[in-house]
Design an enzyme around this catalytic site. Structure first.
Site, PDB file in Angstrom:
ATOM      1  CE  LYS A 153      44.390 -46.667   5.068  1.00 26.88           C
ATOM      2  NZ  LYS A 153      43.209 -47.537   5.280  1.00 26.88           N
ATOM      3  CD  GLU A 198      37.014 -32.534   7.723  1.00 32.49           C
ATOM      4  OE1 GLU A 198      37.233 -31.601   6.974  1.00 32.49           O
ATOM      5  OE2 GLU A 198      36.129 -33.398   7.490  1.00 32.49           O
ATOM      6  CB  CYS A 204      31.454 -36.857  11.205  1.00 34.59           C
ATOM      7  SG  CYS A 204      31.380 -35.619   9.914  1.00 34.59           S
ATOM      8  CD  GLU A 246      31.695 -40.660  16.276  1.00 33.73           C
ATOM      9  OE1 GLU A 246      32.784 -41.249  16.324  1.00 33.73           O
ATOM     10  OE2 GLU A 246      31.490 -39.690  15.535  1.00 33.73           O
TER      11      GLU A 246
HETATM   12  N1  LIG Z   1      34.834 -34.648  11.456  1.00 29.12           N
HETATM   13  C1  LIG Z   1      34.456 -35.070  10.250  1.00 29.12           C
HETATM   14  O1  LIG Z   1      34.259 -34.276   9.299  1.00 29.12           O
HETATM   15  C2  LIG Z   1      34.310 -36.547  10.010  1.00 29.12           C
HETATM   16  C3  LIG Z   1      33.838 -36.961   8.763  1.00 29.12           C
HETATM   17  C4  LIG Z   1      33.651 -38.341   8.559  1.00 29.12           C
HETATM   18  C5  LIG Z   1      33.931 -39.266   9.552  1.00 29.12           C
HETATM   19  N2  LIG Z   1      34.409 -38.835  10.749  1.00 29.12           N
HETATM   20  C6  LIG Z   1      34.679 -39.786  11.811  1.00 29.12           C
HETATM   21  O2  LIG Z   1      35.277 -40.997  11.273  1.00 29.12           O
HETATM   22  C7  LIG Z   1      34.879 -42.113  12.052  1.00 29.12           C
HETATM   23  C8  LIG Z   1      34.349 -43.200  11.148  1.00 29.12           C
HETATM   24  O3  LIG Z   1      35.339 -43.479  10.166  1.00 29.12           O
HETATM   25  P1  LIG Z   1      36.330 -44.735  10.324  1.00 29.12           P
HETATM   26  O4  LIG Z   1      35.699 -45.813  11.132  1.00 29.12           O
HETATM   27  O5  LIG Z   1      36.885 -45.049   8.977  1.00 29.12           O
HETATM   28  O6  LIG Z   1      37.497 -44.113  11.211  1.00 29.12           O
HETATM   29  P2  LIG Z   1      38.856 -44.853  11.634  1.00 29.12           P
HETATM   30  O7  LIG Z   1      39.576 -43.878  12.452  1.00 29.12           O
HETATM   31  O8  LIG Z   1      38.625 -46.212  12.132  1.00 29.12           O
HETATM   32  O9  LIG Z   1      39.659 -45.050  10.218  1.00 29.12           O
HETATM   33  C9  LIG Z   1      39.844 -43.948   9.359  1.00 29.12           C
HETATM   34  C10 LIG Z   1      41.028 -44.247   8.451  1.00 29.12           C
HETATM   35  O10 LIG Z   1      42.206 -44.283   9.253  1.00 29.12           O
HETATM   36  C11 LIG Z   1      42.960 -45.453   8.972  1.00 29.12           C
HETATM   37  N3  LIG Z   1      43.699 -45.789  10.191  1.00 29.12           N
HETATM   38  C12 LIG Z   1      43.229 -46.407  11.303  1.00 29.12           C
HETATM   39  N4  LIG Z   1      44.200 -46.485  12.246  1.00 29.12           N
HETATM   40  C13 LIG Z   1      45.313 -45.869  11.709  1.00 29.12           C
HETATM   41  C14 LIG Z   1      46.642 -45.631  12.167  1.00 29.12           C
HETATM   42  N5  LIG Z   1      47.034 -46.005  13.387  1.00 29.12           N
HETATM   43  N6  LIG Z   1      47.519 -45.002  11.337  1.00 29.12           N
HETATM   44  C15 LIG Z   1      47.130 -44.600  10.098  1.00 29.12           C
HETATM   45  N7  LIG Z   1      45.889 -44.815   9.596  1.00 29.12           N
HETATM   46  C16 LIG Z   1      44.984 -45.428  10.394  1.00 29.12           C
HETATM   47  C17 LIG Z   1      41.913 -46.467   8.570  1.00 29.12           C
HETATM   48  O11 LIG Z   1      42.484 -47.516   7.821  1.00 29.12           O
HETATM   49  C18 LIG Z   1      40.967 -45.591   7.731  1.00 29.12           C
HETATM   50  O12 LIG Z   1      41.480 -45.436   6.425  1.00 29.12           O
HETATM   51  C19 LIG Z   1      33.811 -41.596  13.009  1.00 29.12           C
HETATM   52  O13 LIG Z   1      34.393 -41.357  14.269  1.00 29.12           O
HETATM   53  C20 LIG Z   1      33.378 -40.268  12.404  1.00 29.12           C
HETATM   54  O14 LIG Z   1      32.906 -39.353  13.366  1.00 29.12           O
HETATM   55  C21 LIG Z   1      34.595 -37.476  11.007  1.00 29.12           C
HETATM   56  N1  LIG Z   2      33.597 -32.797   5.563  1.00 26.21           N
HETATM   57  C1  LIG Z   2      32.305 -32.747   5.171  1.00 26.21           C
HETATM   58  C2  LIG Z   2      31.347 -33.620   5.617  1.00 26.21           C
HETATM   59  C3  LIG Z   2      31.576 -34.559   6.649  1.00 26.21           C
HETATM   60  C4  LIG Z   2      30.703 -35.594   6.798  1.00 26.21           C
HETATM   61  C5  LIG Z   2      30.880 -36.511   7.862  1.00 26.21           C
HETATM   62  O1  LIG Z   2      30.443 -37.661   7.884  1.00 26.21           O
HETATM   63  C6  LIG Z   2      31.892 -31.718   4.192  1.00 26.21           C
HETATM   64  O2  LIG Z   2      30.682 -31.550   3.960  1.00 26.21           O
HETATM   65  O3  LIG Z   2      32.822 -31.072   3.641  1.00 26.21           O
END
Ligand SMILES: NC(=O)c1ccc[n+]([C@@H]2O[C@H](COP(=O)([O-])OP(=O)(O)OC[C@H]3O[C@@H](n4cnc5c(N)ncnc54)[C@H](O)[C@@H]3O)[C@@H](O)[C@H]2O)c1
Ligand SMILES: N/C(=C\C=C\C=O)C(=O)O
Length: 487
Positions: A179, A255, A289, A391
């Site tokens: 998804k 993540e 992130c 964040e």
């Molecule tokens: N730790 C990491 O490696 C990493 C990497 C990239 C992004 N992030 C984090 O992601 C966030 C930004 O991404 P975002 O805005 O898409 O995150 P988000 O949590 O809003 O959405 C992520 C995904 O989850 C889905 N989703 C949302 N609510 C849901 C639910 N209740 N059930 C199932 N699916 C659901 C969304 O449709 C989307 O596909 C930031 O907090 C960032 O730090 C972390």
């Molecule tokens: N998970 C990874 C990167 C995450 C990026 C976050 O925005 C990766 O480099 O494997």
């Protein structure tokens, strides 16, 4: 005619007739660039059924060698269509071409290759034990695929982050229901074309588009035939998904969010540190992130560092991603832009000095409909200010001076998140000492976002659950069984 993207199930894109469509708008200028079919519960059910059927088909009968060779073929086809993936990701995210071609899209092929090679070379463990009768016994472990994996993806590095999960999931013999984020559906659809072209068995890779709560995302995570869930996104979303996973005791790999510290000592290579912190705070318009939103600079160089970082920020080139002169793109959506601008206002309300930025750039008429904000640097806030603790996920950072190693370790650890840190110093004994003490999953020393895909990747505290990368991914994407043979 605006392009329509539908679900990819059992090796085919689904018909658009009767589908409920939502708009995908360009972050650059707000134009509608595609219409996306929101997959209802029934379509998610079909995707899960296709994935489960594929588990019992040719895919499960392949040898590790054959599966690895197929994933290498997927990687080669991604490379052959490199420009198509760059174009799709630029359209989805609005990020400049150099970010796509040098950082995000190359990882698509790499994420399949690394895990195809890991599964071919990872040893299985065995223990020979003594028994009272003196004849002994032999124990050996075998790894079996976990089953149908639900893959829920974010929008900030869509292709990199989706394939970072698909690589190990498929290498280990699982099938997936993906998804993508509602903000960035294009590369997941393009990967469906690649899977079909390469001949990956139907049902191994399935994509259903839609939103989260009460929509496609929730239908996937609550589906009883989903065996495990891997998710990248906001911590609060992770909490909701973990609750869904609890029903049926499904395993999760998360993540999540971060509020990462950048730490610059006076003895650092100054220009390298300025460049490193600039990249870590402003790459991908701060939507990474692992990005740095709080920067601690040793007092003797604080003003000089602040001024040097300000100069780099004020030299960015706004523009369309396909314009190679562009070095800085928009945020992903108006909703996210409003969130970031809300923090810009809160910083001022809480007494910040705005060193640069803090608002909306004056864009040319054809870009005024985009999600543009100024890259921003603050100083002067207390350690409890919201932009220092929460964040933001935008192009902004707060600079604060520090005077000692102990002080800055305590500052770095004083946060609910624990994802990554970047430390700049030439005193390497000190850097290694600090890496031991700072409570994050990943510490870079004189580097940032330098990635060896064999290493454990993941967050501590509220930044995640589990580690992925190299053999570490096998713990989540396989079930290990022990066999004990009496000799
Ligand atoms: N730790 C990491 O490696 C990493 C990497 C990239 C992004 N992030 C984090 O992601 C966030 C930004 O991404 P975002 O805005 O898409 O995150 P988000 O949590 O809003 O959405 C992520 C995904 O989850 C889905 N989703 C949302 N609510 C849901 C639910 N209740 N059930 C199932 N699916 C659901 C969304 O449709 C989307 O596909 C930031 O907090 C960032 O730090 C972390
Ligand atoms: N998970 C990874 C990167 C995450 C990026 C976050 O925005 C990766 O480099 O494997």
């Amino acid at each position: 005619m605006t392009r329509i993207i539908t679900s990819f199930i059992d090796g085919e894109f689904q018909p658009a007739e009767g589908a409920r469509l939502f708009d995908k708008r360009s972050p650059v200028d707000g134009r509608v660039i595609a219409r996306i079919a929101e997959a209802p519960q029934a379509e998610v059910d079909r995707a899960v059924r296709a994935a489960r059927a594929a588990l019992r088909g040719d895919w499960s009968r392949m040898t590790v060698e054959q599966r690895a060779a197929m994933l290498h073929a997927v990687a080669d086809e991604i490379t052959r269509r490199f420009d198509d993936f760059v174009a799709a990701e630029m359209a989805d995210t609005g990020q400049p071409s150099h970010v796509m071609t040098h950082v995000f899209i190359p990882r698509g092929a790499a994420n399949f290759k690394i895990f195809a090679d890991v599964v071919k070379n990872v040893p299985t463990e065995s223990f020979r034990m003594d028994t009272p009768d003196g004849r002994g016994a032999l124990n050996y472990a075998i790894r079996k695929p976990k089953g149908v994996i639900g893959v829920i993806c974010p929008w900030n590095a869509p292709f990199l982050l989706m394939t970072w999960k698909l690589g190990p999931a498929l290498a280990c013999g699982n099938t997936v229901v993906v998804k993508p984020s509602e903000e960035t559906p294009l590369t997941a659809a393009l990967l469906g074309e690649v899977m079909a072209k390469v001949g990956v068995p139907k049902g191994v890779y399935n994509v259903v588009n839609g939103f989260g709560p009460k929509s496609t995302g929730e239908f996937v995570t609550t589906h009883p035939q989903i065996d495990a869930i891997t998710f990248t996104g906001e911590t609060r979303t992770g909490t909701a998904i973990m609750k869904a996973a609890a029903e049926g005791l499904r395993d999760v790999s998360f993540e999540l969010g971060g509020k990462n510290a950048g730490i610059v000592f006076a003895d650092a290579d100054f220009d390298a540190a300025v460049d490193g912190i600039f990249r870590s705070a402003f790459l991908n318009t701060g939507q990474v992130c692992l990005g740095t939103e709080r920067v601690y600079v040793e007092r003797p160089i604080f003003e000089r560092f602040r001024d040097a970082l300000k100069a780099k920020v004020e030299a960015v080139k706004y523009g369309r991603p396909e314009d190679h002169a562009s070095t800085y793109g928009p945020l992903i959506s108006q909703e996210h832009r409003d969130k970031v601008l809300g923090y810009y206002q809160r910083a001022v309300d809480e007494g910040a000095t705005v060193v640069t930025g803090g608002g909306v750039p004056d864009m040319p008429a054809d870009l005024k409909g985009g999600c543009w904000v100024q890259p921003t640097i603050w100083t002067g806030l207390g350690d409890d200010a919201s932009v220092v603790r929460e964040e933001i996920f935008g192009p902004c950072c707060h600079l604060r001076p520090f005077d000692s190693e102990d002080e800055v370790v305590a500052l770095a650890n004083d946060n609910v998140y624990g994802l990554s840190t970047t430390i700049w110093t030439q005193h390497l004994a000190r850097a290694h000492r600090m890496a031991e003490r700072i409570e994050v999953g990943i510490t870079w020393i004189n580097a940032w976002f330098l990635r060896d895909l064999r290493t454990p990747f993941g967050g501590s505290k509220q930044s995640g659950i589990g580690r992925e990368g190299g053999v570490h991914s096998l713990e989540f994407y396989t079930e290990t069984r022990n066999v004990c043979v009496k000799l």
